[in-house]
Design an enzyme around this catalytic site. Structure first.
Site, PDB file in Angstrom:
ATOM      1  N   ASN A 180       0.816  -1.219   0.000  1.00 59.51           N
ATOM      2  CA  ASN A 180       0.000   0.000   0.000  1.00 59.51           C
ATOM      3  C   ASN A 180       0.844   1.262   0.000  1.00 59.51           C
ATOM      4  O   ASN A 180       0.750   2.094  -0.905  1.00 59.51           O
ATOM      5  CB  ASN A 180      -0.801   0.054   1.303  1.00 59.51           C
ATOM      6  CG  ASN A 180      -2.073  -0.727   1.221  1.00 59.51           C
ATOM      7  OD1 ASN A 180      -2.808  -0.582   0.264  1.00 59.51           O
ATOM      8  ND2 ASN A 180      -2.316  -1.554   2.213  1.00 59.51           N
TER       9      ASN A 180
ATOM     10  N   ARG B 282       9.860 -10.990  -1.086  1.00 64.42           N
ATOM     11  CA  ARG B 282      10.305 -12.091  -1.959  1.00 64.42           C
ATOM     12  C   ARG B 282      11.507 -11.718  -2.826  1.00 64.42           C
ATOM     13  O   ARG B 282      12.491 -12.427  -2.869  1.00 64.42           O
ATOM     14  CB  ARG B 282       9.150 -12.517  -2.878  1.00 64.42           C
ATOM     15  CG  ARG B 282       7.935 -13.036  -2.150  1.00 64.42           C
ATOM     16  CD  ARG B 282       6.711 -13.089  -3.019  1.00 64.42           C
ATOM     17  NE  ARG B 282       6.336 -11.775  -3.521  1.00 64.42           N
ATOM     18  CZ  ARG B 282       5.650 -10.860  -2.824  1.00 64.42           C
ATOM     19  NH1 ARG B 282       5.274 -11.117  -1.592  1.00 64.42           N
ATOM     20  NH2 ARG B 282       5.352  -9.679  -3.343  1.00 64.42           N
TER      21      ARG B 282
ATOM     22  N   THR C  44       7.971  -1.706   5.204  1.00 69.39           N
ATOM     23  CA  THR C  44       7.482  -3.057   5.499  1.00 69.39           C
ATOM     24  C   THR C  44       6.841  -3.021   6.886  1.00 69.39           C
ATOM     25  O   THR C  44       7.060  -2.086   7.647  1.00 69.39           O
ATOM     26  CB  THR C  44       8.645  -4.077   5.546  1.00 69.39           C
ATOM     27  OG1 THR C  44       9.327  -3.920   6.806  1.00 69.39           O
ATOM     28  CG2 THR C  44       9.643  -3.863   4.428  1.00 69.39           C
TER      29      THR C  44
ATOM     30  N   LYS D 151       6.706   0.591  12.217  1.00 75.71           N
ATOM     31  CA  LYS D 151       6.793   1.000  13.631  1.00 75.71           C
ATOM     32  C   LYS D 151       7.616   0.032  14.472  1.00 75.71           C
ATOM     33  O   LYS D 151       7.866   0.288  15.650  1.00 75.71           O
ATOM     34  CB  LYS D 151       5.377   1.074  14.216  1.00 75.71           C
ATOM     35  CG  LYS D 151       4.545   2.164  13.600  1.00 75.71           C
ATOM     36  CD  LYS D 151       3.069   1.860  13.721  1.00 75.71           C
ATOM     37  CE  LYS D 151       2.297   2.580  12.642  1.00 75.71           C
ATOM     38  NZ  LYS D 151       1.136   1.855  12.172  1.00 75.71           N
TER      39      LYS D 151
ATOM     40  N   LEU E 222       0.923  13.356   9.686  1.00 71.55           N
ATOM     41  CA  LEU E 222       0.837  14.482  10.633  1.00 71.55           C
ATOM     42  C   LEU E 222       2.184  14.640  11.361  1.00 71.55           C
ATOM     43  O   LEU E 222       2.716  13.653  11.888  1.00 71.55           O
ATOM     44  CB  LEU E 222      -0.264  14.238  11.672  1.00 71.55           C
ATOM     45  CG  LEU E 222      -1.699  14.156  11.148  1.00 71.55           C
ATOM     46  CD1 LEU E 222      -2.656  13.833  12.297  1.00 71.55           C
ATOM     47  CD2 LEU E 222      -2.113  15.451  10.479  1.00 71.55           C
TER      48      LEU E 222
ATOM     49  N   GLU F 169      -3.453  -1.945   9.402  1.00 73.25           N
ATOM     50  CA  GLU F 169      -2.162  -2.614   9.313  1.00 73.25           C
ATOM     51  C   GLU F 169      -2.333  -3.835   8.403  1.00 73.25           C
ATOM     52  O   GLU F 169      -3.468  -4.313   8.217  1.00 73.25           O
ATOM     53  CB  GLU F 169      -1.726  -3.069  10.716  1.00 73.25           C
ATOM     54  CG  GLU F 169      -1.386  -1.933  11.647  1.00 73.25           C
ATOM     55  CD  GLU F 169      -0.324  -1.020  11.052  1.00 73.25           C
ATOM     56  OE1 GLU F 169       0.806  -1.455  10.869  1.00 73.25           O
ATOM     57  OE2 GLU F 169      -0.642   0.151  10.763  1.00 73.25           O
TER      58      GLU F 169
ATOM     59  N   ASP G 154      -1.301  -1.334  17.917  1.00 73.34           N
ATOM     60  CA  ASP G 154      -0.762  -0.286  17.041  1.00 73.34           C
ATOM     61  C   ASP G 154      -0.778   1.067  17.779  1.00 73.34           C
ATOM     62  O   ASP G 154       0.167   1.852  17.693  1.00 73.34           O
ATOM     63  CB  ASP G 154      -1.609  -0.216  15.759  1.00 73.34           C
ATOM     64  CG  ASP G 154      -1.072   0.789  14.775  1.00 73.34           C
ATOM     65  OD1 ASP G 154       0.035   0.578  14.256  1.00 73.34           O
ATOM     66  OD2 ASP G 154      -1.751   1.818  14.554  1.00 73.34           O
TER      67      ASP G 154
ATOM     68  N   LYS H 227       2.340   3.416  19.092  1.00 78.42           N
ATOM     69  CA  LYS H 227       2.461   4.839  18.774  1.00 78.42           C
ATOM     70  C   LYS H 227       2.685   5.662  20.039  1.00 78.42           C
ATOM     71  O   LYS H 227       3.458   6.628  20.036  1.00 78.42           O
ATOM     72  CB  LYS H 227       1.211   5.322  18.043  1.00 78.42           C
ATOM     73  CG  LYS H 227       1.162   4.805  16.612  1.00 78.42           C
ATOM     74  CD  LYS H 227      -0.186   5.054  15.996  1.00 78.42           C
ATOM     75  CE  LYS H 227      -0.195   4.642  14.548  1.00 78.42           C
ATOM     76  NZ  LYS H 227      -1.545   4.535  14.009  1.00 78.42           N
TER      77      LYS H 227
ATOM     78  N   GLY I  94      -3.729   6.005   5.879  1.00 79.18           N
ATOM     79  CA  GLY I  94      -4.055   6.009   4.445  1.00 79.18           C
ATOM     80  C   GLY I  94      -2.789   6.058   3.615  1.00 79.18           C
ATOM     81  O   GLY I  94      -1.768   6.565   4.056  1.00 79.18           O
TER      82      GLY I  94
HETATM   83  N1  LIG Z   1      -1.378   2.346   6.021  1.00 84.80           N
HETATM   84  C1  LIG Z   1      -1.109   3.381   6.761  1.00 84.80           C
HETATM   85  O1  LIG Z   1      -1.901   4.321   6.880  1.00 84.80           O
HETATM   86  C2  LIG Z   1       0.178   3.456   7.489  1.00 84.80           C
HETATM   87  C3  LIG Z   1       1.079   2.424   7.442  1.00 84.80           C
HETATM   88  N2  LIG Z   1       2.253   2.519   8.110  1.00 84.80           N
HETATM   89  C4  LIG Z   1       3.188   1.419   8.076  1.00 84.80           C
HETATM   90  O2  LIG Z   1       3.672   1.230   6.736  1.00 84.80           O
HETATM   91  C5  LIG Z   1       4.126  -0.101   6.590  1.00 84.80           C
HETATM   92  C6  LIG Z   1       3.595  -0.661   5.279  1.00 84.80           C
HETATM   93  O3  LIG Z   1       2.208  -0.766   5.319  1.00 84.80           O
HETATM   94  P1  LIG Z   1       1.405  -1.277   4.045  1.00 84.80           P
HETATM   95  O4  LIG Z   1       2.029  -0.721   2.825  1.00 84.80           O
HETATM   96  O5  LIG Z   1      -0.020  -1.031   4.302  1.00 84.80           O
HETATM   97  O6  LIG Z   1       1.697  -2.834   4.100  1.00 84.80           O
HETATM   98  P2  LIG Z   1       1.506  -3.894   2.928  1.00 84.80           P
HETATM   99  O7  LIG Z   1       1.230  -5.195   3.571  1.00 84.80           O
HETATM  100  O8  LIG Z   1       0.572  -3.386   1.888  1.00 84.80           O
HETATM  101  O9  LIG Z   1       2.946  -3.961   2.270  1.00 84.80           O
HETATM  102  C7  LIG Z   1       4.044  -4.447   2.965  1.00 84.80           C
HETATM  103  C8  LIG Z   1       5.212  -4.653   2.024  1.00 84.80           C
HETATM  104  O10 LIG Z   1       6.343  -5.030   2.793  1.00 84.80           O
HETATM  105  C9  LIG Z   1       6.929  -6.183   2.228  1.00 84.80           C
HETATM  106  N3  LIG Z   1       7.602  -6.958   3.287  1.00 84.80           N
HETATM  107  C10 LIG Z   1       7.054  -7.585   4.312  1.00 84.80           C
HETATM  108  N4  LIG Z   1       8.026  -8.166   5.058  1.00 84.80           N
HETATM  109  C11 LIG Z   1       9.191  -7.885   4.486  1.00 84.80           C
HETATM  110  C12 LIG Z   1      10.552  -8.180   4.757  1.00 84.80           C
HETATM  111  N5  LIG Z   1      10.895  -8.899   5.804  1.00 84.80           N
HETATM  112  N6  LIG Z   1      11.495  -7.705   3.920  1.00 84.80           N
HETATM  113  C13 LIG Z   1      11.179  -6.973   2.838  1.00 84.80           C
HETATM  114  N7  LIG Z   1       9.905  -6.658   2.537  1.00 84.80           N
HETATM  115  C14 LIG Z   1       8.933  -7.103   3.343  1.00 84.80           C
HETATM  116  C15 LIG Z   1       5.783  -6.935   1.604  1.00 84.80           C
HETATM  117  O11 LIG Z   1       6.230  -7.837   0.618  1.00 84.80           O
HETATM  118  C16 LIG Z   1       4.994  -5.767   1.008  1.00 84.80           C
HETATM  119  O12 LIG Z   1       5.560  -5.376  -0.229  1.00 84.80           O
HETATM  120  C17 LIG Z   1       3.654  -0.844   7.846  1.00 84.80           C
HETATM  121  O13 LIG Z   1       4.734  -0.976   8.718  1.00 84.80           O
HETATM  122  C18 LIG Z   1       2.606   0.071   8.432  1.00 84.80           C
HETATM  123  O14 LIG Z   1       2.509  -0.037   9.831  1.00 84.80           O
HETATM  124  C19 LIG Z   1       2.604   3.638   8.806  1.00 84.80           C
HETATM  125  C20 LIG Z   1       1.772   4.699   8.870  1.00 84.80           C
HETATM  126  C21 LIG Z   1       0.460   4.681   8.240  1.00 84.80           C
HETATM  127  N1  LIG Z   2      -3.200   1.139  10.855  1.00 88.45           N
HETATM  128  C1  LIG Z   2      -2.722   2.411  11.285  1.00 88.45           C
HETATM  129  C2  LIG Z   2      -2.024   3.062  10.165  1.00 88.45           C
HETATM  130  C3  LIG Z   2      -1.229   4.212  10.601  1.00 88.45           C
HETATM  131  O1  LIG Z   2      -0.317   4.112  11.371  1.00 88.45           O
HETATM  132  C4  LIG Z   2      -3.886   3.286  11.698  1.00 88.45           C
HETATM  133  O2  LIG Z   2      -5.005   2.934  11.354  1.00 88.45           O
HETATM  134  O3  LIG Z   2      -3.667   4.294  12.359  1.00 88.45           O
END
Ligand SMILES: NC(=O)C1=CN([C@@H]2O[C@H](COP(=O)(O)OP(=O)(O)OC[C@H]3O[C@@H](n4cnc5c(N)ncnc54)[C@H](O)[C@@H]3O)[C@@H](O)[C@H]2O)C=CC1
Ligand SMILES: N[C@@H](CC=O)C(=O)O
Length: 787
Positions: free
Chosen positions: A428, A459, A504, A528, A562, A616, A627, A631, A749
């Site tokens: 995402n 992968r 990741t 995080k 933010l 997440e 989560d 934070k 988001g």
């Molecule tokens: N969605 C949100 O609003 C927010 C997300 N985050 C953080 O951003 C990060 C990513 O979230 P998303 O993109 O939603 O997750 P996602 O699940 O869509 O993507 C995760 C990516 O990380 C890769 N991955 C997982 N384990 C790995 C490893 N050991 N080595 C290399 N790559 C690896 C996966 O293959 C995938 O490409 C998370 O840590 C999340 O907590 C932080 C703030 C806000």
């Molecule tokens: N899953 C988390 C994403 C941001 O850190 C949230 O909903 O706040």
């Protein structure tokens, strides 16, 4: 409604497959105007045919070959080609007559007429309303100058809804004679049409999607610009650039339209925009292999631009010397004839030079030739130098090699820092980050090059000198699987400065930060896990980063985009003391609890939150309150509190029965959530309250007390009035006691998070730029001391 004129050149229309590709492009824009050239080499073939008119036998053979070629193209492109075949036959039958009457231009018009008829027929067969238009029915020129008023008047009744496919290259005089618009005439037709239609943009489809800072065939390190401001585009075009032609740009000089160069071989790419609005810093190094210096009499009032337009050749007034013109060798004779026809007699340099021109950037401070370039020029000793605010021109007696041009390019374009980026995680947040990267590359171009050098997910890993953003997903998919060792090796080998961007959710990956720092990486984490590792491990990473003088930025780990950590840093660095931080820290729970009124099951809302990119990767991290707990720990550590995760009291939202097992198993029994949450909601509703999941950290006499829990609050409570997904951070400090400081906004988001990661990256980039400048400054000082 915004209107776009698309122009397709001969190579984009050289075969039935290319016509189909053009129709695919237009399928997405069913109300555009289209300008077409003749297919492939048809214009050259028509010219060759005309040459054969005195040799009847050869003429007939060539004519028949041309007819067959056009028939074949029509048959291969259309399901029902009969009408066009008849039209082709009637044009073929007219050719001999036109040639006898010396109407060559009517013969040359056949190529473009064929393209417009064929493309319009193909579009109609695909169900897109379209008509073919012969530009000679409206486009009028008087002594090579467009009669805008008459042309607009004639065009008006010809306009049809849908797609209008217009012939490029051809027009009529106001007396009605068929004429052509010369070399690159179809591009010119497109910009004329754009101006007649008040188009928003003119898209010139060719085989490149960027304009380069130098000819990449000679200067392989040339930069690909995706935006070019008008002024530099004009100067570049005047110097004979093969992509931008002076004539093409002329109709748009006082029109607001953008010119966009796009590749029909890569239609998804937005191309390179030449725009009045562009504030991007660009500069170019361009050359003319054989150029003459023409000296005009002092009383000559002719203008080089106008003469260039008349000759359709580059004629450049030497910067700072209006009476000295520079022209390619091929243009000398036509120029001398034109001057002589006006009784102007010029002196031509006895030798030809290799002309090298530097189109300077707009910023005043970057207009000076760098010291490195000055040294290079001293060594090469040009025969003449001309210089003004916009342009520097050097004339060399000996031709410069490609290597020499590359050296000069390197020395002239300011030494931008290249920051190598490795992006880990392409889900995402990762894919959105990559989507936004190109814009940031442009915004910082000229100061720092954000070079994508590595990309990995759980992968595959892909490393290259420079990875293209256009098709990163396919490239990564084709990349090999990696091992920890092979990844570490690739990371180690990458040149500094380099930054690893952790997008990741992986704790194992975060535990490897010390290795990454040792390999010379700055770190940016949205993950995080690193910032919430056990205190000793976390502190070790912080210390290592300080020792190695690298940054570890993690602003998106709380509140997504933010700037809550920065706010705390600012308060503290300005002498304030923070006593409490509380509020809503989960975007997902904020969204769910604000939306949940019983009309849609809780589990269905959770699915939506996941699709919106809020949750997440495992949504139980959100529902469990973990989560939010993480934070709160991040903010506590930001305040230098030596807290561990377990010291933050946690009241989970997630029913214990759902806490174990795989994510898939959780989703399969997600309706258990509905059973669990219905009574909680009913209870709150009965009290006239709303549900909120809140975090609170209070520091009293140096002791931290922290908890995260579900509460029900009255509608007038400050945490009640939120927009779903809002985070709210309430900060109480010495200076914000009675009236706490509140930061509020979307807290989850894809876009806000990826944007926040870019904010961290921009901050890091600024530090790198400042460091590079400081290094340059101290080098210059050291050099001055040596002297
Ligand atoms: N969605 C949100 O609003 C927010 C997300 N985050 C953080 O951003 C990060 C990513 O979230 P998303 O993109 O939603 O997750 P996602 O699940 O869509 O993507 C995760 C990516 O990380 C890769 N991955 C997982 N384990 C790995 C490893 N050991 N080595 C290399 N790559 C690896 C996966 O293959 C995938 O490409 C998370 O840590 C999340 O907590 C932080 C703030 C806000
Ligand atoms: N899953 C988390 C994403 C941001 O850190 C949230 O909903 O706040």
């Amino acid at each position: 409604m915004s209107l776009v004129v698309h122009k397709f050149g001969g190579s984009s229309l050289a075969s039935a497959e290319r016509f189909a590709a053009v129709a695919d492009i237009l399928q997405k824009e069913p109300t555009a105007w289209v300008v077409v050239s003749a297919p492939g080499d048809t214009t050259d073939e028509l010219l060759a045919l005309a040459e054969l008119r005195e040799q009847p036998e050869c003429f007939r053979t060539q004519l028949s070959e041309l007819q067959q070629k056009l028939h074949l193209l029509a048959r291969r492109t259309l399901k029902q080609p009969e009408a066009l075949l008849q039209l082709v036959d009637s044009w073929i039958a007219e050719i001999a007559g036109f040639l006898a009457a010396q109407q060559l231009n009517d013969v040359l018009a056949i190529g473009e007429r064929f393209s417009s008829q064929l493309l319009a027929a193909l579009l109609n067969e695909r169900g897109l309303r379209s008509q073919a238009l012969d530009a000679r029915d409206f486009l009028r020129l008087d002594a090579a100058v467009v009669d805008w008023h008459l042309s607009a008047q004639l065009l008006e009744p010809l306009k049809q809804p849908g797609l209008n496919v217009v012939t490029g290259y051809i027009a009529r005089t106001i007396q009605g004679q068929s004429i052509t618009l010369g070399r690159n005439g179809s591009d010119y037709s497109a910009t004329i049409l754009g101006r007649l239609l008040n188009a928003e943009a003119i898209h010139i489809w060719t085989d490149v999607d960027a304009i380069y800072s130098a000819d990449p065939r000679k200067v392989p390190s040339a930069r690909a610009y995706k935006q070019v401001p008008w002024q530099q585009a004009l100067t570049l075009a005047a110097l004979g650039n093969p992509v931008l032609h002076a004539k093409t740009l002329s109709p748009l000089l006082d029109a607001p339209a953008d010119l966009v160069v796009r590749s029909s071989f890569n239609p998804e790419h937005p191309g390179c925009k030449v725009s009045q609005q562009s504030a991007i810093e660009v500069q170019f190094l361009t050359d003319i292999q054989q150029a003459a210096l023409v000296s005009l009499p002092a009383n000559c009032l002719l203008n080089a631009h106008e003469v260039a337009a008349q000759l359709q050749q580059p004629v450049i007034a030497a910067p700072g010397q209006a009476q000295q013109w520079l022209v390619p060798a091929a243009a000398v004779d036509p120029l001398l004839s034109l001057l002589a026809s006006q009784q102007v007699y010029a002196r031509v340099s006895p030798q030809l030079y290799h002309l090298v021109a530097w189109v300077k950037p707009a910023a005043r401070r970057q207009k000076q030739v760098s010291t490195q370039a000055q040294h290079w020029l001293q060594r090469q000793a040009p025969a003449a130098v001309f210089n003004d605010e916009q342009l520097a021109v050097w004339l060399f007696e000996q031709p410069l090699s490609s290597l020499e041009l590359t050296e000069l390019h390197q020395a002239l374009l300011p030494s931008v820092v290249q920051l190598n980026l490795v992006v880990a995680g392409t889900g995402n947040v990762g894919s959105e980050f990559l989507q936004l990267l190109e814009r940031q590359q442009q915004a910082l171009a000229g100061q720092i090059e954000l070079n994508l050098a590595g990309l990995l997910n759980s992968r595959q890993a892909l490393f290259a000198e420079s990875l293209s953003l256009d098709n990163w997903a396919e490239q990564l998919q084709r990349a090999p699987l990696y091992t920890e060792q092979s990844l570490q090796l690739a990371l180690q080998e990458l040149a500094e400065p380099k930054v690893l961007i952790d997008l990741t959710p992986s704790r194992a990956f975060a535990e490897r930060y010390p290795q990454f720092i040792q390999a010379g990486f700055d770190l940016i984490s949205a993950n995080k896990q690193g910032v919430t590792l056990p205190l000793a491990q976390f502190q070790q990473i912080k210390q290592l980063a300080a020792q190695q003088q690298v940054q570890w930025l993690s602003n998106t780990t709380v509140g997504a985009g933010l700037p809550v950590q920065r706010l705390l840093q600012e308060l503290r660095s300005s002498g304030d003391t923070v006593h409490a931080v509380s509020g809503i820290f989960s975007g997902t729970l904020s969204w769910l609890l604000a939306k949940f009124d019983g009309s849609v099951p809780f589990s269905a809302l959770l699915k939506q939150a996941q699709q919106l990119g809020f949750t997440e990767p495992d949504p139980r991290d959100d529902l469990s309150g973990k989560d939010v707990q993480r934070k709160l720990l991040v903010l506590a550590r930001e305040l230098d509190l030596p807290l561990e995760l377990e010291q933050i009291a946690l009241e989970p939202l997630l029913p214990a029965a759902l806490a174990e097992g795989s994510v898939e198993a959780f989703w399969q029994q997600a309706e258990l959530l509905d059973l669990a949450f219905a009574p909680v909601l009913a209870d709150a509703q009965q009290q006239g309250k709303v549900l909120r999941y809140v975090a609170e950290l209070r520091i009293e006499q140096g002791q931290a007390k922290a908890q995260v829990r579900l509460v029900s609050v009255a509608p007038e409570h400050p945490l009640a009035a939120i927009i779903p997904c809002d985070n709210v951070f309430v900060i109480e400090s010495d200076w914000y006691q009675q009236n706490p400081l509140v930061l509020k906004g979307p807290g989850a988001g894809r876009q806000v998070t990826a944007g926040g990661v870019h904010a961290d990256l921009a901050l890091l980039a600024k530090q790198k730029i400042a460091a590079a400048k400081a290094a340059q400054h101290s080098q210059a000082q050291a050099a001055a001391w040596v002297k």
